[in-house]
Design a protein around this motif. Structure first.
Motif, PDB file in Angstrom:
ATOM      1  N   GLY A 131     -20.572  25.196 -23.261  1.00 21.88           N
ATOM      2  CA  GLY A 131     -19.702  25.792 -22.270  1.00 21.88           C
ATOM      3  C   GLY A 131     -20.170  25.392 -20.887  1.00 21.88           C
ATOM      4  O   GLY A 131     -21.088  24.591 -20.720  1.00 21.88           O
TER       5      GLY A 131
ATOM      6  N   TRP B 147     -17.440  27.407 -30.888  1.00 24.47           N
ATOM      7  CA  TRP B 147     -16.796  27.341 -29.577  1.00 24.47           C
ATOM      8  C   TRP B 147     -16.919  28.685 -28.885  1.00 24.47           C
ATOM      9  O   TRP B 147     -16.861  29.735 -29.523  1.00 24.47           O
ATOM     10  CB  TRP B 147     -15.309  27.002 -29.739  1.00 24.47           C
ATOM     11  CG  TRP B 147     -14.553  27.077 -28.445  1.00 24.47           C
ATOM     12  CD1 TRP B 147     -14.571  26.175 -27.413  1.00 24.47           C
ATOM     13  CD2 TRP B 147     -13.693  28.146 -28.008  1.00 24.47           C
ATOM     14  NE1 TRP B 147     -13.773  26.614 -26.379  1.00 24.47           N
ATOM     15  CE2 TRP B 147     -13.210  27.823 -26.718  1.00 24.47           C
ATOM     16  CE3 TRP B 147     -13.271  29.346 -28.608  1.00 24.47           C
ATOM     17  CZ2 TRP B 147     -12.350  28.637 -26.008  1.00 24.47           C
ATOM     18  CZ3 TRP B 147     -12.409  30.171 -27.900  1.00 24.47           C
ATOM     19  CH2 TRP B 147     -11.946  29.820 -26.617  1.00 24.47           C
TER      20      TRP B 147
ATOM     21  N   ALA C 251     -20.285  29.494 -21.372  1.00 21.78           N
ATOM     22  CA  ALA C 251     -21.692  29.686 -21.707  1.00 21.78           C
ATOM     23  C   ALA C 251     -22.336  30.570 -20.658  1.00 21.78           C
ATOM     24  O   ALA C 251     -22.135  30.379 -19.456  1.00 21.78           O
ATOM     25  CB  ALA C 251     -22.416  28.345 -21.767  1.00 21.78           C
TER      26      ALA C 251
ATOM     27  N   GLY D 171     -22.919  28.634 -26.821  1.00 19.29           N
ATOM     28  CA  GLY D 171     -22.569  27.669 -25.798  1.00 19.29           C
ATOM     29  C   GLY D 171     -23.738  26.839 -25.325  1.00 19.29           C
ATOM     30  O   GLY D 171     -23.551  25.813 -24.672  1.00 19.29           O
TER      31      GLY D 171
END
Length: 317
Positions: free
Chosen positions: A34, A56, A60, A164
């Motif tokens: 992320g 996913w 993050a 992430g």
């Protein structure tokens, strides 16, 4: 022709139950980070915005410890967002959510103990089509910060979980599904004491993390292509630490979840479960008739004949 010959030599070991379908897909799992420091949404995204299963997150988190643990620290609450669909097309709208409060710390503790890495190992996945439910879990901290974890329950049990920044190949999908349905978190145990569990944080760096106080050794022998379980044999701290030291002394590399079968040794599987005073066990699988012979899901290495013989003597008949 060279590629075809190579594929004939390197065989996934069907008889140990690692692969349950005749056709396999070797997936090179790629971490999709992320944006570090990006705002973490305060509510469930309306859609699973990825074609990936599990691995996913919408952003993050910029939190201390996110590179070492899926869920660092002590969050005060957790929001589970569910996105059911089919594994051939995992991107789906939000179906519902569940908020955990008094269960959040326990959930964070268990997920925080999972083995993680920034360099995901390759995974061998079966190609069975079926249902998948992707999950996003938003952990909220007392200071106002938050962290997302993405995971899934999938028909092939082949899922990467991520925050992430790091990923884990430990499969916790059924536990998340149970928490989403009931509002109560419990990390579901394996079907039996000799079955591989989720593993332990640190197994990306050592075959067996430090601090083991006991070891359970189990043997499985294939009968009609199905491994037959046997009761394990448990040893105390001295034996556990000696075996852990020997395993950690081997030259290790990231696991590829496959090996090449060799002749001359009994076709069997030896599972070692190293227990600790706190947290989950670390498991190691040994395949004496395979090279490389040692794998913990994150790392693999090859043991010499003397070590393999010793483990064989320690295992139950």
């Amino acid at each position: 022709m060279a590629d075809g010959q190579r594929l004939q030599r390197v065989k996934p070991i069907h008889w140990i139950g690692v692969v349950v379908a005749a056709v396999l897909l070797l997936v090179a799992v790629v971490l999709v980070p992320g944006t570090a420091g990006a705002p973490v949404p305060a509510s469930c995204p309306q859609r699973w915005d990825s074609d990936r299963i599990g691995r996913w997150v919408p952003a993050a988190a910029d939190l201390d410890g996110v590179a070492d643990s899926l869920v660092p620290g002590e969050p005060a609450g957790a929001l589970i967002c569910a996105y059911p669909g089919h594994n051939t097309k995992p991107g789906r709208p939000l179906a519902g959510s569940r908020t955990l409060t008094d269960q959040a710390a326990s959930m964070a503790h268990d997920l925080g103990y999972l083995p993680v890495t920034t360099d995901p190992p390759e995974m061998v996945c079966t190609l069975v089509g079926g249902q998948v439910t992707n999950y996003l879990i938003r952990f909220a901290y007392p200071d106002g910060q938050a962290l997302w974890v993405g995971s899934a329950e999938e028909v092939n049990s082949c899922v990467m979980t991520t925050n992430g920044t790091v990923v884990s190949n430990a499969y916790v999908g059924p536990s998340i599904t149970a928490a989403y349905r009931t509002g109560t978190w419990r990390l579901l145990p394996p079907k039996g004491p000799c079955e591989p569990a989720t593993g332990r944080r640190g197994q990306d760096e050592q075959m067996v993390p430090d601090g083991a106080i006991k070891v359970l050794i189990c043997r499985q022998v294939p009968r009609n292509s199905t491994p037959s379980p046997s009761p394990g044999r448990e040893y105390g701290e001295r034996q556990a630490r000696e075996l852990a030291a020997e395993l950690n002394s081997l030259d290790a590399e990231p696991s590829r979840s496959v090996c090449e079968e060799v002749g001359g040794r009994r076709r069997e599987v030896l599972h070692l479960h190293f227990g600790y005073a706190e947290g989950p066990p670390a498991w190691v699988r040994i395949l004496p008739a395979c090279r490389p012979s040692v794998d913990n899901g994150m790392l693999m290495s090859d043991a010499n004949v003397a070590f393999l013989d010793r483990i064989g003597r320690l295992a139950p008949a």
